[in-house]
Structure formats: C-alpha cells, structure tokens
Motif scaffolding. Structure first.
Motif, PDB file in Angstrom:
ATOM      1  N   THR A 126       0.843  -1.194   0.000  1.00  0.00           N
ATOM      2  CA  THR A 126       0.000   0.000   0.000  1.00  0.00           C
ATOM      3  C   THR A 126       0.879   1.245   0.000  1.00  0.00           C
ATOM      4  O   THR A 126       1.801   1.360   0.826  1.00  0.00           O
ATOM      5  CB  THR A 126      -0.912   0.044   1.242  1.00  0.00           C
ATOM      6  N   TRP A 127       0.602   2.157  -0.946  1.00  0.00           N
ATOM      7  CA  TRP A 127       1.277   3.446  -0.953  1.00  0.00           C
ATOM      8  C   TRP A 127       0.376   4.470  -0.275  1.00  0.00           C
ATOM      9  O   TRP A 127      -0.825   4.549  -0.545  1.00  0.00           O
ATOM     10  CB  TRP A 127       1.573   3.917  -2.375  1.00  0.00           C
ATOM     11  N   LYS A 128       0.995   5.269   0.618  1.00  0.00           N
ATOM     12  CA  LYS A 128       0.253   6.314   1.321  1.00  0.00           C
ATOM     13  C   LYS A 128       0.950   7.672   1.149  1.00  0.00           C
ATOM     14  O   LYS A 128       2.169   7.733   0.944  1.00  0.00           O
ATOM     15  CB  LYS A 128       0.144   5.976   2.811  1.00  0.00           C
ATOM     16  N   ARG A 129       0.158   8.732   1.293  1.00  0.00           N
ATOM     17  CA  ARG A 129       0.688  10.091   1.218  1.00  0.00           C
ATOM     18  C   ARG A 129       0.295  10.837   2.490  1.00  0.00           C
ATOM     19  O   ARG A 129      -0.876  10.773   2.910  1.00  0.00           O
ATOM     20  CB  ARG A 129       0.138  10.802  -0.010  1.00  0.00           C
ATOM     21  N   THR A 130       1.244  11.532   3.091  1.00  0.00           N
ATOM     22  CA  THR A 130       0.961  12.281   4.320  1.00  0.00           C
ATOM     23  C   THR A 130       1.017  13.789   4.060  1.00  0.00           C
ATOM     24  O   THR A 130       1.691  14.259   3.127  1.00  0.00           O
ATOM     25  CB  THR A 130       1.957  11.934   5.432  1.00  0.00           C
ATOM     26  N   GLY A 137      -1.633  16.184   9.072  1.00  0.00           N
ATOM     27  CA  GLY A 137      -1.743  14.843   9.638  1.00  0.00           C
ATOM     28  C   GLY A 137      -2.611  13.904   8.813  1.00  0.00           C
ATOM     29  O   GLY A 137      -2.742  12.713   9.120  1.00  0.00           O
ATOM     30  N   GLN A 138      -3.197  14.442   7.773  1.00  0.00           N
ATOM     31  CA  GLN A 138      -4.046  13.624   6.891  1.00  0.00           C
ATOM     32  C   GLN A 138      -3.186  12.591   6.163  1.00  0.00           C
ATOM     33  O   GLN A 138      -2.083  12.885   5.725  1.00  0.00           O
ATOM     34  CB  GLN A 138      -4.769  14.526   5.880  1.00  0.00           C
ATOM     35  N   ILE A 139      -3.725  11.382   6.050  1.00  0.00           N
ATOM     36  CA  ILE A 139      -3.053  10.294   5.334  1.00  0.00           C
ATOM     37  C   ILE A 139      -3.977   9.786   4.237  1.00  0.00           C
ATOM     38  O   ILE A 139      -5.122   9.406   4.500  1.00  0.00           O
ATOM     39  CB  ILE A 139      -2.677   9.138   6.276  1.00  0.00           C
ATOM     40  N   ASP A 140      -3.487   9.772   3.017  1.00  0.00           N
ATOM     41  CA  ASP A 140      -4.269   9.296   1.874  1.00  0.00           C
ATOM     42  C   ASP A 140      -3.667   7.993   1.347  1.00  0.00           C
ATOM     43  O   ASP A 140      -2.441   7.885   1.195  1.00  0.00           O
ATOM     44  CB  ASP A 140      -4.265  10.321   0.736  1.00  0.00           C
ATOM     45  N   VAL A 141      -4.523   7.017   1.050  1.00  0.00           N
ATOM     46  CA  VAL A 141      -4.082   5.805   0.344  1.00  0.00           C
ATOM     47  C   VAL A 141      -4.139   6.108  -1.135  1.00  0.00           C
ATOM     48  O   VAL A 141      -5.215   6.441  -1.670  1.00  0.00           O
ATOM     49  CB  VAL A 141      -4.964   4.598   0.688  1.00  0.00           C
ATOM     50  N   ILE A 142      -3.018   6.005  -1.818  1.00  0.00           N
ATOM     51  CA  ILE A 142      -2.973   6.417  -3.221  1.00  0.00           C
ATOM     52  C   ILE A 142      -2.709   5.265  -4.193  1.00  0.00           C
ATOM     53  O   ILE A 142      -2.872   5.430  -5.400  1.00  0.00           O
ATOM     54  CB  ILE A 142      -1.923   7.530  -3.432  1.00  0.00           C
ATOM     55  N   SER A 143      -2.321   4.076  -3.683  1.00  0.00           N
ATOM     56  CA  SER A 143      -2.124   2.923  -4.578  1.00  0.00           C
ATOM     57  C   SER A 143      -2.075   1.638  -3.761  1.00  0.00           C
ATOM     58  O   SER A 143      -1.599   1.644  -2.621  1.00  0.00           O
ATOM     59  CB  SER A 143      -0.822   3.074  -5.375  1.00  0.00           C
ATOM     60  N   ASN A 144      -2.565   0.553  -4.339  1.00  0.00           N
ATOM     61  CA  ASN A 144      -2.479  -0.778  -3.727  1.00  0.00           C
ATOM     62  C   ASN A 144      -1.592  -1.705  -4.560  1.00  0.00           C
ATOM     63  O   ASN A 144      -1.740  -2.928  -4.509  1.00  0.00           O
ATOM     64  CB  ASN A 144      -3.869  -1.383  -3.568  1.00  0.00           C
ATOM     65  N   LYS A 145      -0.698  -1.108  -5.311  1.00  0.00           N
ATOM     66  CA  LYS A 145       0.233  -1.873  -6.132  1.00  0.00           C
ATOM     67  C   LYS A 145       1.658  -1.471  -5.778  1.00  0.00           C
ATOM     68  O   LYS A 145       1.890  -0.433  -5.159  1.00  0.00           O
ATOM     69  CB  LYS A 145      -0.035  -1.633  -7.614  1.00  0.00           C
ATOM     70  N   SER A 146       2.596  -2.300  -6.199  1.00  0.00           N
ATOM     71  CA  SER A 146       3.995  -1.975  -5.909  1.00  0.00           C
ATOM     72  C   SER A 146       4.439  -0.738  -6.681  1.00  0.00           C
ATOM     73  O   SER A 146       5.333  -0.005  -6.241  1.00  0.00           O
ATOM     74  CB  SER A 146       4.894  -3.167  -6.254  1.00  0.00           C
ATOM     75  N   LYS A 202       2.580  19.121  -3.855  1.00  0.00           N
ATOM     76  CA  LYS A 202       1.798  20.233  -3.297  1.00  0.00           C
ATOM     77  C   LYS A 202       2.474  20.681  -2.011  1.00  0.00           C
ATOM     78  O   LYS A 202       3.165  19.909  -1.355  1.00  0.00           O
ATOM     79  CB  LYS A 202       0.366  19.798  -3.028  1.00  0.00           C
ATOM     80  N   LYS A 203       2.235  21.943  -1.653  1.00  0.00           N
ATOM     81  CA  LYS A 203       2.970  22.567  -0.560  1.00  0.00           C
ATOM     82  C   LYS A 203       2.818  21.808   0.757  1.00  0.00           C
ATOM     83  O   LYS A 203       3.763  21.718   1.550  1.00  0.00           O
ATOM     84  CB  LYS A 203       2.491  24.022  -0.387  1.00  0.00           C
ATOM     85  N   ASP A 204       1.602  21.215   0.998  1.00  0.00           N
ATOM     86  CA  ASP A 204       1.368  20.580   2.299  1.00  0.00           C
ATOM     87  C   ASP A 204       1.768  19.106   2.343  1.00  0.00           C
ATOM     88  O   ASP A 204       1.601  18.441   3.359  1.00  0.00           O
ATOM     89  CB  ASP A 204      -0.097  20.718   2.700  1.00  0.00           C
ATOM     90  N   MET A 205       2.290  18.559   1.247  1.00  0.00           N
ATOM     91  CA  MET A 205       2.685  17.155   1.235  1.00  0.00           C
ATOM     92  C   MET A 205       4.011  16.966   1.977  1.00  0.00           C
ATOM     93  O   MET A 205       4.957  17.726   1.774  1.00  0.00           O
ATOM     94  CB  MET A 205       2.815  16.640  -0.202  1.00  0.00           C
ATOM     95  N   THR A 206       4.063  15.934   2.850  1.00  0.00           N
ATOM     96  CA  THR A 206       5.270  15.724   3.657  1.00  0.00           C
ATOM     97  C   THR A 206       6.010  14.426   3.331  1.00  0.00           C
ATOM     98  O   THR A 206       7.219  14.339   3.526  1.00  0.00           O
ATOM     99  CB  THR A 206       4.907  15.713   5.151  1.00  0.00           C
ATOM    100  N   SER A 207       5.303  13.387   2.864  1.00  0.00           N
ATOM    101  CA  SER A 207       6.000  12.118   2.584  1.00  0.00           C
ATOM    102  C   SER A 207       5.150  11.196   1.727  1.00  0.00           C
ATOM    103  O   SER A 207       3.919  11.348   1.640  1.00  0.00           O
ATOM    104  CB  SER A 207       6.383  11.405   3.880  1.00  0.00           C
ATOM    105  N   LEU A 208       5.850  10.226   1.130  1.00  0.00           N
ATOM    106  CA  LEU A 208       5.227   9.085   0.460  1.00  0.00           C
ATOM    107  C   LEU A 208       5.703   7.831   1.206  1.00  0.00           C
ATOM    108  O   LEU A 208       6.899   7.665   1.434  1.00  0.00           O
ATOM    109  CB  LEU A 208       5.631   9.016  -1.013  1.00  0.00           C
ATOM    110  N   ILE A 209       4.772   6.967   1.547  1.00  0.00           N
ATOM    111  CA  ILE A 209       5.107   5.798   2.379  1.00  0.00           C
ATOM    112  C   ILE A 209       4.688   4.519   1.655  1.00  0.00           C
ATOM    113  O   ILE A 209       3.543   4.406   1.188  1.00  0.00           O
ATOM    114  CB  ILE A 209       4.392   5.859   3.743  1.00  0.00           C
ATOM    115  N   CYS A 210       5.623   3.584   1.569  1.00  0.00           N
ATOM    116  CA  CYS A 210       5.293   2.232   1.104  1.00  0.00           C
ATOM    117  C   CYS A 210       5.133   1.350   2.333  1.00  0.00           C
ATOM    118  O   CYS A 210       6.074   1.191   3.121  1.00  0.00           O
ATOM    119  CB  CYS A 210       6.388   1.691   0.194  1.00  0.00           C
ATOM    120  N   GLU A 211       3.951   0.771   2.478  1.00  0.00           N
ATOM    121  CA  GLU A 211       3.683  -0.128   3.611  1.00  0.00           C
ATOM    122  C   GLU A 211       3.486  -1.550   3.076  1.00  0.00           C
ATOM    123  O   GLU A 211       2.717  -1.768   2.140  1.00  0.00           O
ATOM    124  CB  GLU A 211       2.444   0.317   4.377  1.00  0.00           C
TER     125      GLU A 211
END
Length: 384
Positions: free
Chosen positions: A331-335, A339-348, A356-365
């Motif tokens: 699962t790819w997430k965006r923070t 503090g909002q967390i968005d799920v942006i992909s379920n693929k590798s 965007k200015k408020d984006m802080t990270s991309l997370i692979c879980e």
C-alpha cells in the motif's frame, strides 16, 4: 528382472514311547500351524530360528491346546520346536528347514520336497494355493505326464522325492505348492512357497511442501513391494535413496527432513526404493515452496530517502520492491502537514505524483500474513 525364491518346509510326526504323540505341520498364508493329538495335560512348546539360536515368539510357552502357530514363518531359515509332556523328562524335537532358490522371471525354477509316502493308488496330486486348484497329477506308471508349464523330473514316478520344474515364471506363479493323495492329505505334507520378486513400485513423495522459513519440512518416499505372495511382501523393509537435482545425497531413511530456507525453492527432490538388489524407478521430482515475509523494502529509482522539488513539479514513478512468498500486500500512502493520510495505490508501482505545498512524505507499507507491517518512507521537501 524379478527374482524367484523357493522356501521348502517339511512336516514330520513323532511318537512318545508308551503313548502316541503325532505332531504335524500345515502351511497357511505365511504361517506354520503345528498340531498334535492325545493331549491329556499341559504341553511346553519351544521354537526358535536355528541360525544363531534367535528366539521367536512362543519360546518356553505353556499351552493347553492341540495347536500352535508360528506367525510370519518366512522370516526364519528354519523352525525348531520342542514338545514336552509334564511328568516326563524327554523332549521331542522337530526342525523345519527352509531352502531358498533364486532365479529370474521368465526363466525356470526347480521345486522339490519329500512326501511322507507315495499313495498306493498310484496317484499323487500337486496343488497351488494361489490358484486354489490342482495343477497336475503324477501317476506311478507315468501316464498323462505331457505337461507344458510344469515339467516333472522325478524318476521313478512313484518316488517320494517330488521334483518338478516351473517354466516361464510370472508373478501369478507365486504361492504355496504341496501335494498328496487328496487335498486334505496335501495340507499336512511337505510343500514349497514360491516367491516371485519384483522391483518396488515407483515412489510418490508425500508431505506438505508449503512450509514457512526456519521451520522443518518432512518428505516421505512412499513405495510398496510388488513381490508375491502378499504374506512375503508384507515382511519386507525397503531401503531408500534421495536425490537433489538428480544428485544422490547421503540420506537413506524413508523420510527426508529439511530446515526450510528461501534457497530450497531452487531444488528438486526425488527418490528411489530398493528391495534387496531390486530398485524402483525414480519418483517424479518435487519442489519445496518456502513461505516467508519481507526482510526489508527497497525503491528501484531512489538513491536517497528525501526528494526535493518545487510545488506543482512531478516526482516518480517509484516501485516498492519486496521479496515475499506468497506475495505481500503493498500500500502506498501520502501524508500531509495537517496529519491527513491518503491511500494512493495498492500496487507496488506508484505513478508520478504532483507535489503540493502541504505534502510531507510518500510511504510504502508492506504486510505479510500475520506479521506486523513494515514501512519505508520517502520524505518530501516541497519548495515554493
């Protein structure tokens, strides 16, 4: 090719001085049954394999019966039995010799035993227990001896030394051969067990091959003797040979035990079974399927964990690489700064992302089975 063994058992009778004690033997489906008459008190029965004096069941056994059975008699080279009537000092001994003859299937083998007598009627019948019928008849004058499958060798025909040849041996020829004036008389006289040996059946490898890493897997080489008769094949213990990628390994047990690692998935395992000098065909090869979760996460196009870019610029694409079996859930997430967390992909694979200015990270879980999920983060430094 299969081999042939012949076992010969002789039935005898003894007489106690002053009273009659007759002891007889009868072969029945791999067992030898001893019987006697005139039992008025307890008898002691001893029996053992005379080779090395190995004792078998029933040694020094006291019974109040007119019958005693030695089970699995073909295990022994000979059987020795003592009978004693309490109150008397003498023992009465009988030894039953077992003679073996080897041959190849399709060839011929000689079978012989000593009859207790040749009937005065001049007719002696020979029986085969597996076929459950009389297979030929001997006449003292030699009449009707034009046989094909069986060739009678004894001369004169009325001799008590019964000897004949069985030609073109097949598995169907296995079993007990005996003879006498009639079927009942044949049951208590001499006889031969003909054993036809065949190579064991092609093995199957059984066992759960889907095993987690660091656990143990057990593979069993399952094969059966094809030798006949059944009461012989049930006595056999097969030996085994294991192969890894067609290379023999130093394991001879029926079961192969392995500590499961990831690398086992590259190996192919097979086995053979051996009955003395006869070896089965090799089994079909099988593979272990190691089950394991991720050791870690890597990104295919990143050399650093921080990405710097201007607002509205695009970054990526990125691929989250993990090694799992079965496959992990990715699962790819965006923070965001909020503090909002968005799920942006379920693929590798994560497509290009606009900053965007408020984006802080991309997370692979990554999640695998019951294990705690692991993560790897790409930090975003979004500049105006």
């Amino acid at each position: 090719m299969p081999f042939i063994f012949v076992f010969i058992l002789f039935g005898l009778a003894w007489h106690i001085q002053g009273e009659q004690l007759d002891i007889y033997s009868k072969f029945n489906d791999g067992d030898v049954i001893f019987t006697w008459n005139n039992v008025s008190s307890t008898y002691h029965v001893f029996n053992r394999n005379t080779t090395g004096n190995k004792l078998i069941r029933g040694y020094n056994k006291t019974i109040n019966s007119t019958e005693y059975t030695v089970r699995k008699a073909l295990l022994y080279d000979s059987i020795y039995i003592k009978v004693n009537v309490p109150g008397k000092d003498d023992f009465y001994n009988i030894t039953y010799e077992v003679t073996k003859v080897k041959s190849l299937i399709g060839k011929a083998v000689n079978v012989s035993w000593t009859a207790s007598y040749f009937p005065k009627s001049g007719i002696y019948d020979v029986y085969h227990s597996k076929k459950n019928k009389k297979i030929f008849q001997i006449r003292s004058n030699g009449e009707n001896m034009s046989l094909t499958k069986y060739i009678y060798n004894t001369r004169p025909y009325s001799s008590e030394n019964i000897s004949f040849e069985i030609t073109n041996i097949t598995m169907d020829d296995a079993g007990y051969y005996n003879g006498g004036e009639h079927l009942t008389a044949a049951g208590s006289g001499g006889g031969v067990v003909l054993i036809v040996k065949g190579k064991p059946s092609k093995p199957d490898i059984i066992g759960d091959r889907n095993v987690e890493e660091n656990e143990y897997v057990e593979l069993t080489c399952f094969s059966q003797s094809t030798s006949a008769p059944d009461y012989y094949s049930k006595l056999l213990t097969l030996s085994y040979t294991w192969f890894v990628n067609d290379t023999k390994i130093n394991i001879t047990s029926r079961t192969l035990i392995l500590n499961v690692t990831k690398d086992l998935k590259y190996n192919r395992y097979s086995c053979t079974a051996t009955e003395k000098d006869l070896t089965s065909d090799k089994s079909d090869g099988v593979r272990i399927n190691p089950l394991y979760g991720p050791d870690g996460i890597t990104f295919d196009t990143l050399q650093t964990d921080t990405v710097i870019g201007k607002e509205c610029a695009k970054v990526g694409p990125y691929r989250c690489i993990v090694d799992c079996n079965p496959s992990c859930e990715i699962t790819w997430k965006r923070t965001h700064l909020s503090g909002q967390i968005d799920v942006i992909s379920n693929k590798s694979h994560l497509p290009r992302q606009q900053l965007k200015k408020d984006m802080t990270s991309l997370i692979c879980e990554v999640k695998w089975n019951y294990q705690t999920p692991i993560q790897k983060t790409i930090r975003l430094d979004v500049q105006s």
